[in-house]
Scaffold this motif. Structure first.
Motif, PDB file in Angstrom:
ATOM      1  N   GLU A 324       0.841  -1.212  -0.003  1.00 10.00           N
ATOM      2  CA  GLU A 324      -0.058   0.132  -0.281  1.00 10.00           C
ATOM      3  C   GLU A 324       0.932   1.148   0.054  1.00 10.00           C
ATOM      4  OE1 GLU A 324      -2.862   0.103   3.231  1.00 10.00           O
ATOM      5  OE2 GLU A 324      -3.495   2.127   2.729  1.00 10.00           O
ATOM      6  N   GLY A 325       1.990   1.293   0.810  1.00 16.17           N
ATOM      7  CA  GLY A 325       2.821   2.318   0.829  1.00 16.17           C
ATOM      8  C   GLY A 325       3.492   2.711  -0.496  1.00 16.17           C
ATOM      9  N   PHE A 326       3.647   1.641  -1.400  1.00 20.49           N
ATOM     10  CA  PHE A 326       4.129   1.989  -2.604  1.00 20.49           C
ATOM     11  C   PHE A 326       3.155   2.602  -3.604  1.00 20.49           C
ATOM     12  CE2 PHE A 326       3.718   0.764  -7.140  1.00 20.49           C
ATOM     13  CZ  PHE A 326       4.720   1.297  -7.773  1.00 20.49           C
ATOM     14  N   VAL A 327       1.724   2.033  -3.204  1.00 16.51           N
ATOM     15  CA  VAL A 327       0.669   2.812  -4.102  1.00 16.51           C
ATOM     16  C   VAL A 327       0.609   4.237  -4.013  1.00 16.51           C
ATOM     17  CG1 VAL A 327      -1.728   2.476  -4.552  1.00 16.51           C
ATOM     18  CG2 VAL A 327      -0.351   0.392  -4.626  1.00 16.51           C
ATOM     19  N   ARG A 328       0.457   4.482  -2.313  1.00 13.61           N
ATOM     20  CA  ARG A 328       0.258   5.779  -2.020  1.00 13.61           C
ATOM     21  C   ARG A 328       1.495   6.563  -2.485  1.00 13.61           C
ATOM     22  NH1 ARG A 328      -4.504   5.932   0.026  1.00 13.61           N
ATOM     23  NH2 ARG A 328      -5.231   4.253   1.382  1.00 13.61           N
ATOM     24  N   ARG A 329       2.520   6.365  -2.347  1.00 16.86           N
ATOM     25  CA  ARG A 329       3.567   7.304  -2.832  1.00 16.86           C
ATOM     26  C   ARG A 329       3.737   7.327  -4.184  1.00 16.86           C
ATOM     27  NH1 ARG A 329       8.039   4.521  -1.078  1.00 16.86           N
ATOM     28  NH2 ARG A 329       6.883   2.800   0.002  1.00 16.86           N
ATOM     29  N   ALA A 330       3.516   6.388  -5.034  1.00 23.67           N
ATOM     30  CA  ALA A 330       3.546   6.384  -6.352  1.00 23.67           C
ATOM     31  C   ALA A 330       2.271   7.339  -6.871  1.00 23.67           C
ATOM     32  CB  ALA A 330       3.513   5.000  -7.217  1.00 23.67           C
ATOM     33  N   ALA A 331       1.295   7.161  -6.327  1.00 24.49           N
ATOM     34  CA  ALA A 331       0.119   8.041  -6.824  1.00 24.49           C
ATOM     35  C   ALA A 331       0.513   9.527  -6.392  1.00 24.49           C
ATOM     36  CB  ALA A 331      -1.352   7.522  -6.141  1.00 24.49           C
ATOM     37  N   GLU A 332       1.018   9.927  -5.385  1.00 26.79           N
ATOM     38  CA  GLU A 332       1.394  11.252  -5.174  1.00 26.79           C
ATOM     39  C   GLU A 332       2.296  11.838  -5.921  1.00 26.79           C
ATOM     40  OE1 GLU A 332       2.913  11.232  -1.144  1.00 26.79           O
ATOM     41  OE2 GLU A 332       0.955  10.063  -0.154  1.00 26.79           O
ATOM     42  N   LEU A 333       3.161  10.860  -6.527  1.00 30.24           N
ATOM     43  CA  LEU A 333       3.927  11.348  -7.518  1.00 30.24           C
ATOM     44  C   LEU A 333       3.484  11.530  -9.037  1.00 30.24           C
ATOM     45  CD1 LEU A 333       7.104  12.507  -7.964  1.00 30.24           C
ATOM     46  CD2 LEU A 333       7.666  10.063  -8.406  1.00 30.24           C
ATOM     47  N   SER A 334       2.823  10.830  -9.379  1.00 30.06           N
ATOM     48  CA  SER A 334       2.430  10.586 -10.773  1.00 30.06           C
ATOM     49  C   SER A 334       0.755  10.393 -10.808  1.00 30.06           C
ATOM     50  CB  SER A 334       3.103   9.501 -11.537  1.00 30.06           C
ATOM     51  OG  SER A 334       2.536   8.158 -11.161  1.00 30.06           O
ATOM     52  N   GLY A 335       0.192  10.791  -9.863  1.00 30.93           N
ATOM     53  CA  GLY A 335      -1.350  10.672  -9.915  1.00 30.93           C
ATOM     54  C   GLY A 335      -1.748   9.216  -9.945  1.00 30.93           C
ATOM     55  N   PRO A 336      -2.870   8.798  -9.585  1.00 30.92           N
ATOM     56  CA  PRO A 336      -3.614   7.636  -9.506  1.00 30.92           C
ATOM     57  C   PRO A 336      -3.643   7.035 -10.547  1.00 30.92           C
ATOM     58  CG  PRO A 336      -5.140   9.234  -8.907  1.00 30.92           C
ATOM     59  CD  PRO A 336      -4.223  10.104  -9.070  1.00 30.92           C
ATOM     60  N   GLY A 337      -3.991   7.660 -11.854  1.00 29.99           N
ATOM     61  CA  GLY A 337      -4.105   7.195 -12.988  1.00 29.99           C
ATOM     62  C   GLY A 337      -5.291   5.864 -12.997  1.00 29.99           C
ATOM     63  N   ASP A 338      -5.063   5.005 -14.282  1.00 27.17           N
ATOM     64  CA  ASP A 338      -6.203   4.040 -14.125  1.00 27.17           C
ATOM     65  C   ASP A 338      -5.781   2.744 -14.103  1.00 27.17           C
ATOM     66  OD1 ASP A 338      -8.279   5.990 -15.116  1.00 27.17           O
ATOM     67  OD2 ASP A 338      -7.402   6.100 -17.171  1.00 27.17           O
TER      68      ASP A 338
END
Length: 470
Positions: A324-338
RNA sequence: GGUGGGUUGGCCGAGAGGCGAGGCAACGGACUGCAAAUCCGUUUACACGGGUUCAAAUCCCGUACCCACCUCCA
């Protein structure tokens, strides 16, 4: 590889060959609603939810039927004990089951019929069985109707048992049975049972036995031949054996594949209401985040026994929080996307008898790659990895960014307030760090830590999260 | 008595004849003012006794122990 599944009946891995190409029909036994669901019950829901999600992701249109057995001996007893109608007991527990589905992110079945809603279909089925010589009304005038196991040569085919090897049930009263193994299709009304728990039949008033409701519902909602019949391994015999016998004896093909999930044990034995070693879903989710509990239940292979312990549950939560930590940090940097595509290795694992542990290993590898990109700040490449990771998690019902896990209410409003307050403190800390006043910087961080907020410094600045919540 | 499944490293948990899945924990390194997070690396295995094979955690035989079902159960 096409999807294949371990089939309990043949005791072999079998390819899924749907009755109708492109469509998969699944029946799995829901609950006898005599009590609220425990985490063993909900393990089964999670297993079949993952099956459904994977088949849908693979392009199938899935119809999934799960029954609610809302009348049986124990429900009647509880009604008397609690001084209220039996159907009040059943309905309350049915609602508790639905709450458990929802809290763990299980998609509800396509149809969820109740046993008491298919009484006419059950009567028709009994008539067919009697005409064909496989069932009989008890000769003692009790109104019971029994299935005649000796009339059905393949009885025992599902659990690979021969009638003569079976231990005679000690508690089975002889009643009007021809053979001790004959099982009740229908139970005649007894003095003392509530009138509301009986229905008229050609053999007198009475109520459904266990087993017949599932045969009636499966054919009504899925047809006389369907793809997968599932349930907990403890239902293999007698419940599923009896369903198979009565449906086949009535002239139906019934299920092509039988899928059974292993039990969840507590203190060495199956979690069970009669043993009393149960952990209710409603209680566990008060101290464990539902998504962490779901990960725990979904992460092991469905045919492996899960020996419940607080330690392994806590470890699962840690493992999931890394994901989950990866998903949240990645989404903060590049947006949640699809959602993107799952990896080929993930698909291969899922196609191979729903090998979730192997699928998770490939997910971990993808996340490792993603974390490197995160370190490089490569938001373009990261976007693709995140889409793939989220898609794999979605198959397992574990995408942290799914609205399923939004805890409604005031949470969003509070989050804004906290973000603003924490943001101010982080600015102070950053100013102190800039002037190398590390004592002040650390004091701010300690203060936040004490409040349950974790700080991580990233190339993009400090980010905060509530402890254990990423 | 019958039927099915199991026993893997400090822990969880896959695999099913040759190449040490993965995670957690631990330790070392990188990064950091220090941390955290992350990355890189290291360590500890296949219940026991036989057998088959060039090669067995994996196949065969036996033993022990565990779970489920044969009675209401997800």
């Amino acid at each position: 590889m096409a999807f294949q599944l371990y089939d309990t009946a043949s005791r072999q891995i079998q390819p899924l060959v749907p009755v109708q190409p492109g469509r998969v029909s699944i029946y799995h036994c829901g609950l006898t609603v005599q009590g609220p669901p425990h985490i063993g019950h909900i393990r089964k829901e999670v297993v079949f939810d993952v099956l459904r999600r994977w088949l849908e992701r693979s392009g199938f249109t899935v119809t999934i039927v799960a029954n609610v057995t809302d009348i049986d001996d124990k429900i009647l007893v509880k009604g008397v004990e609690q001084g209220r109608p039996w159907f009040a007991v059943a309905y309350e527990n049915e609602r508790a089951l639905h709450a458990a589905y929802e809290v763990l992110g299980c998609i509800p079945p396509t149809y969820e019929p109740r046993a008491t809603g298919v009484v006419p279909e059950m009567i028709e089925m009994m008539q067919t069985l009697i005409e064909r010589g496989h069932a009989y009304a008890a000769e003692d005038g009790s109104g019971d109707v029994y299935f005649d196991v000796r009339s059905w040569p393949s009885y025992g085919e599902l659990s690979n048992q021969r009638i003569d090897d079976m231990q005679a049930a000690e508690d089975a009263p002889p009643e009007g049975k021809r053979d001790a193994r004959d099982f009740a299709l229908w139970k005649g009304h007894k003095a003392g049972d509530p009138e509301s728990a009986s229905w008229p039949t050609p053999w007198g008033r009475g109520r459904p036995g266990w087993h017949l409701e599932c045969s009636a519902m499966a054919s009504k909602f899925l047809g006389e031949e369907f793809d997968i019949h599932g349930g907990g391994l403890d239902l293999r015999f007698p419940h599923h054996e009896n369903e198979l016998a009565q449906s086949r004896a009535a002239g139906q093909q019934f299920a092509r594949l039988w899928m059974h999930n292993a039990m969840l044990n507590l203190a060495g034995s199956k979690m069970s209401k009669s043993v009393g070693n149960t952990l209710l879903v409603s209680e566990v989710v008060k101290r464990v985040r539902p998504i962490d509990l779901r990960y725990y239940l979904a992460a092991s292979h469905y045919r492996s026994i899960v020996e419940f312990s607080e330690e392994s549950l806590a470890e699962a939560a840690t493992a999931f929080q890394r994901i989950e930590g990866f998903v949240r940090r990645a989404a903060e940097l590049s947006g949640p996307g699809d959602l993107g595509e799952v990896s080929a290795a993930f698909a291969e694992a899922m196609d191979d008898d729903l090998s979730v542990p192997a699928a998770l290993a490939t997910l971990q590898a993808t996340i490792g790659e993603g974390n490197k990109l995160l370190g490089d700040g490569d938001s373009e490449a990261l976007r693709g990895v995140l889409a793939s990771v989220r898609s794999m998690l979605d198959v397992l019902g574990l995408d942290p960014l799914s609205p399923t896990w939004d805890r409604g209410g005031d949470d969003a409003a509070y989050a804004q307030v906290i973000d603003s307050l924490v943001g101010g403190l982080l600015e102070q800390r950053q100013e102190a760090r800039a002037t190398k006043d590390f004592a002040t910087a650390d004091r701010v961080r300690d203060q936040l830590t004490a409040a349950g907020i974790e700080i991580e410094d990233t190339p993009q600045g400090a980010r905060w999260s509530v402890k254990g919540d990423n």
